[in-house]
Design a protein around this motif. Structure first.
Motif, PDB file in Angstrom:
ATOM      1  N   SER A  41       0.829  -1.208   0.000  1.00 44.34           N
ATOM      2  CA  SER A  41       0.000   0.000   0.000  1.00 44.34           C
ATOM      3  C   SER A  41       0.864   1.259   0.000  1.00 44.34           C
ATOM      4  O   SER A  41       0.565   2.221  -0.719  1.00 44.34           O
ATOM      5  N   LYS A  42       1.941   1.257   0.788  1.00 41.03           N
ATOM      6  CA  LYS A  42       2.846   2.413   0.804  1.00 41.03           C
ATOM      7  C   LYS A  42       3.513   2.597  -0.556  1.00 41.03           C
ATOM      8  O   LYS A  42       3.657   3.721  -1.036  1.00 41.03           O
ATOM      9  N   ARG A  43       3.928   1.482  -1.154  1.00 40.02           N
ATOM     10  CA  ARG A  43       4.602   1.545  -2.448  1.00 40.02           C
ATOM     11  C   ARG A  43       3.652   2.076  -3.526  1.00 40.02           C
ATOM     12  O   ARG A  43       4.015   2.926  -4.337  1.00 40.02           O
ATOM     13  N   LEU A  44       2.423   1.588  -3.518  1.00 41.24           N
ATOM     14  CA  LEU A  44       1.426   2.030  -4.497  1.00 41.24           C
ATOM     15  C   LEU A  44       1.171   3.530  -4.355  1.00 41.24           C
ATOM     16  O   LEU A  44       1.171   4.265  -5.355  1.00 41.24           O
ATOM     17  N   LEU A  45       0.972   3.993  -3.143  1.00 44.87           N
ATOM     18  CA  LEU A  45       0.726   5.422  -2.898  1.00 44.87           C
ATOM     19  C   LEU A  45       1.910   6.264  -3.366  1.00 44.87           C
ATOM     20  O   LEU A  45       1.733   7.275  -4.065  1.00 44.87           O
ATOM     21  N   LYS A  46       3.119   5.835  -3.016  1.00 48.56           N
ATOM     22  CA  LYS A  46       4.319   6.577  -3.408  1.00 48.56           C
ATOM     23  C   LYS A  46       4.469   6.625  -4.929  1.00 48.56           C
ATOM     24  O   LYS A  46       4.770   7.680  -5.503  1.00 48.56           O
ATOM     25  N   LYS A  80       1.785   9.004  -6.510  1.00 47.24           N
ATOM     26  CA  LYS A  80       2.125  10.413  -6.302  1.00 47.24           C
ATOM     27  C   LYS A  80       3.350  10.825  -7.119  1.00 47.24           C
ATOM     28  O   LYS A  80       3.389  11.937  -7.649  1.00 47.24           O
ATOM     29  N   SER A  81       4.334   9.938  -7.227  1.00 46.42           N
ATOM     30  CA  SER A  81       5.541  10.280  -7.986  1.00 46.42           C
ATOM     31  C   SER A  81       5.251  10.418  -9.479  1.00 46.42           C
ATOM     32  O   SER A  81       6.005  11.082 -10.190  1.00 46.42           O
ATOM     33  N   ARG A  82       4.176   9.807  -9.928  1.00 46.99           N
ATOM     34  CA  ARG A  82       3.770   9.924 -11.343  1.00 46.99           C
ATOM     35  C   ARG A  82       2.819  11.096 -11.562  1.00 46.99           C
ATOM     36  O   ARG A  82       2.359  11.336 -12.669  1.00 46.99           O
ATOM     37  N   GLY A  83       2.515  11.822 -10.481  1.00 48.24           N
ATOM     38  CA  GLY A  83       1.648  12.995 -10.575  1.00 48.24           C
ATOM     39  C   GLY A  83       0.199  12.656 -10.875  1.00 48.24           C
ATOM     40  O   GLY A  83      -0.512  13.464 -11.478  1.00 48.24           O
ATOM     41  N   LEU A  84      -0.249  11.489 -10.430  1.00 54.12           N
ATOM     42  CA  LEU A  84      -1.618  11.055 -10.698  1.00 54.12           C
ATOM     43  C   LEU A  84      -2.465  11.159  -9.435  1.00 54.12           C
ATOM     44  O   LEU A  84      -2.010  10.827  -8.341  1.00 54.12           O
ATOM     45  N   ALA A  92       0.817  -1.966 -12.424  1.00 59.34           N
ATOM     46  CA  ALA A  92       2.248  -1.998 -12.752  1.00 59.34           C
ATOM     47  C   ALA A  92       2.496  -1.391 -14.130  1.00 59.34           C
ATOM     48  O   ALA A  92       3.448  -0.627 -14.316  1.00 59.34           O
ATOM     49  N   ASP A  93       1.630  -1.706 -15.074  1.00 57.98           N
ATOM     50  CA  ASP A  93       1.787  -1.194 -16.435  1.00 57.98           C
ATOM     51  C   ASP A  93       1.649   0.328 -16.464  1.00 57.98           C
ATOM     52  O   ASP A  93       2.508   1.022 -17.014  1.00 57.98           O
ATOM     53  N   VAL A  94       0.606   0.843 -15.867  1.00 55.64           N
ATOM     54  CA  VAL A  94       0.368   2.287 -15.871  1.00 55.64           C
ATOM     55  C   VAL A  94       1.452   3.025 -15.081  1.00 55.64           C
ATOM     56  O   VAL A  94       1.885   4.109 -15.478  1.00 55.64           O
ATOM     57  N   LEU A  95       1.918   2.432 -14.002  1.00 56.10           N
ATOM     58  CA  LEU A  95       2.942   3.072 -13.174  1.00 56.10           C
ATOM     59  C   LEU A  95       4.356   2.817 -13.687  1.00 56.10           C
ATOM     60  O   LEU A  95       5.326   3.300 -13.115  1.00 56.10           O
ATOM     61  N   ASN A  96       4.458   2.038 -14.756  1.00 55.14           N
ATOM     62  CA  ASN A  96       5.728   1.759 -15.425  1.00 55.14           C
ATOM     63  C   ASN A  96       6.753   1.096 -14.496  1.00 55.14           C
ATOM     64  O   ASN A  96       7.909   1.513 -14.434  1.00 55.14           O
ATOM     65  N   VAL A  97       6.281   0.087 -13.777  1.00 54.57           N
ATOM     66  CA  VAL A  97       7.154  -0.730 -12.941  1.00 54.57           C
ATOM     67  C   VAL A  97       6.822  -2.194 -13.201  1.00 54.57           C
ATOM     68  O   VAL A  97       5.776  -2.510 -13.760  1.00 54.57           O
ATOM     69  N   ALA A 130       4.685  -5.550  -6.194  1.00 54.97           N
ATOM     70  CA  ALA A 130       4.286  -6.469  -5.132  1.00 54.97           C
ATOM     71  C   ALA A 130       5.312  -6.572  -4.013  1.00 54.97           C
ATOM     72  O   ALA A 130       4.944  -6.639  -2.839  1.00 54.97           O
ATOM     73  N   CYS A 131       6.596  -6.587  -4.358  1.00 57.25           N
ATOM     74  CA  CYS A 131       7.634  -6.909  -3.367  1.00 57.25           C
ATOM     75  C   CYS A 131       8.664  -5.823  -3.134  1.00 57.25           C
ATOM     76  O   CYS A 131       9.437  -5.911  -2.183  1.00 57.25           O
ATOM     77  N   GLY A 132       8.742  -4.855  -3.993  1.00 50.69           N
ATOM     78  CA  GLY A 132       9.725  -3.791  -3.842  1.00 50.69           C
ATOM     79  C   GLY A 132      11.103  -4.206  -4.301  1.00 50.69           C
ATOM     80  O   GLY A 132      11.281  -5.210  -4.977  1.00 50.69           O
TER      81      GLY A 132
END
Length: 82
Positions: A5-10, A13-17, A52-57, A63-65
């Motif tokens: 959840s923290k990774r998704l939020l970060k 926000k880093s993608r400006g969405l 993952a696709d939209v966030l380009n990761v 999932a795991c960082g």
């Protein structure tokens, strides 16, 4: 809070969405995305793939960082053994 959840939020926000923008891109409600970001739900595999696709990761990173363990397998053929 769960690391996902923290990774998704970060990442969002880093993608400006905004939540609404990201939710629209992956065809889920913004409240569902908010639940994921607040550790109140886990996305299905297909939704996680879309995130993952939209966030380009990679899905592994989402999932795991950074500490994702990747198991590599080497396939040996009879030719390689010769």
């Amino acid at each position: 809070m769960f690391d996902f959840s923290k990774r998704l939020l970060k990442l969002r926000k880093s993608r400006g969405l905004s939540q609404i923008e990201l939710a629209h891109k992956i065809r889920i409600s913004s409240s569902t995305l908010g639940n994921y970001e607040n550790d109140m739900g886990i996305p299905s595999l297909s939704v996680a793939e879309s995130l993952a696709d939209v966030l380009n990761v990679s899905l592994d990173y989402l999932a795991c960082g950074e500490k994702a363990n990747v198991i590599s397998c080497l396939l040996y053929t009879s030719d390689a053994a010769d």
